[in-house]
Design a protein around this motif. Structure first.
Motif: not given
Length: 371
Positions: A53-59, A191-192, A200-205
């Motif tokens: 999960y950590t690897q898949a998350q954006p920095n 978390h997802t 979540e990147p979806f939330s950021v989008a």
């Protein structure tokens, strides 16, 4: 330390992954087919460990670039270049639907892992070259609420919506409770789950889409909204076919009953007109709790500060009505409802073509599909 750095670099190396072929297949002639192809790579339930999960998350840098890229794609007609930090995993492509010649800009992931799932799972973003309505559609829970993206994509096309965002992860892909929205004895918010976690990147989008809309005319109630499509279990609010809300529940029933014209109220009315045998409800009609009161994007749109959406609920006095949340019984998401749904969307958000909501299918396709 050197070993950790090497491992991180290895896990982010595209040499370990296989290209996702959806954009290269000649059989993908329609937008629905394309989305179905990408849907197959959705990260499934109970998949991630803490490490994966950590690897898949954006920095931090990637998160900023992701937001900017979503914004750039909405600026139709201007070049949208994938930032360097995202180039290994994302691409921006054009796609023409062979069924009607409509053109779209597609932000998609480029690689699948050894299990044939998205390497990142941040989502699929679709923007038409020619939009006719200032509404933004979203499907936050693929492979949970819906097995396929068919409804979301078809409504996006038929309505002429400004954008469609589809999550790339099952809501419980990382089966650990988020520290954003507190879980309850009956419900765990993971978390997802992008409706309950701001990281979540979806939330950021979603936040980037809203910022773009605010900078490009704002979101007036009569013509604009952010609409999330959900599916509900048959045992949840079992007497309701479609539950329409705005991030406020039945305790704020007066907000839904006052004389102010609001998107959720109009959409409920038009959906009921399209589906006269359905029970299409607002929170003022029922005690059904599927009203998105803990949805972080709903809270943001309804006046809660971005830094407080995990801990502060929206209130009726600040609610804008820009957010629309629709929970649907399974039968209400099937293909034979798509035309009625599209007529309701057009009627709700375009005064000049509201009459199209009452046209039959063929007339709708002739006169309203390209408004």
């Amino acid at each position: 330390m050197m070993g950790d750095t090497f491992l991180a670099g290895l896990l982010n190396s595209t040499a370990l992954y296989q290209p996702i072929p959806c954009l290269d297949r000649s059989s993908m002639s329609t937008l629905v087919q394309l989305a179905q192809c990408f849907n197959n790579y959705t990260v499934p339930s109970d998949y991630y460990t803490l490490e994966s999960y950590t690897q898949a998350q954006p920095n931090e840098s990637q998160l900023q670039d992701w937001s900017q890229l979503v914004t750039a794609i909405l600026d139709v007609g201007k070049p949208a270049t994938v930032p360097a930090s995202l180039q290994d995993f994302f691409t921006v492509s054009s796609f023409t639907d062979a069924s009607d010649g409509a053109e779209y800009c597609i932000l998609s992931e480029t690689y699948a892992n050894s299990d044939n799932y998205y390497v990142k799972g941040w989502g699929l973003f679709l923007v038409p070259v020619n939009a006719s309505l200032d509404i933004h559609l979203a499907s936050p829970h693929p492979m949970f609420d819906f097995d396929t993206p068919d409804q979301a994509v078809t409504l996006f096309q038929l309505s002429g919506a400004k954008s469609l965002l589809i999550s790339g992860r099952h809501r419980s892909a990382y089966p650990v409770a988020t520290d954003c929205i507190p879980s309850t004895s009956r419900t765990t918010y993971y978390h997802t789950d992008p409706t309950h976690d701001v990281n979540e990147p979806f939330s950021v989008a979603n936040t980037a889409i809203r910022a773009w809309q605010e900078a490009n005319g704002g979101c007036p109630s009569e013509s604009c909204a952010y609409i999330q499509l959900h599916g509900k279990a048959s045992t949840s609010c079992s007497t309701v076919d479609m539950m329409v809300s705005a991030g406020l529940g039945s305790s704020d029933a007066e907000w839904y009953l006052d004389d102010v014209d609001r998107p959720a109220k109009r959409l409920r009315r038009e959906l009921q007109a399209s589906f006269p045998t359905y029970n299409v409800s607002l929170p003022s009609d029922t005690t059904c709790s599927l009203t998105a009161t803990k949805n972080v994007f709903a809270r943001l749109l309804n006046g809660v500060a971005e830094s407080e959406v995990c801990i502060e609920a929206a209130t009726a006095d600040k609610a804008t009505g820009q957010f629309v949340h629709v929970e649907q019984a399974y039968h209400a998401t099937l293909a034979d409802t798509f035309d009625g749904w599209a007529r309701a969307l057009v009627a709700t958000f375009s005064d000049s073509v509201g009459r199209c909501a009452r046209l039959d299918k063929d007339a709708f396709m002739r006169r309203c599909n390209s408004i």
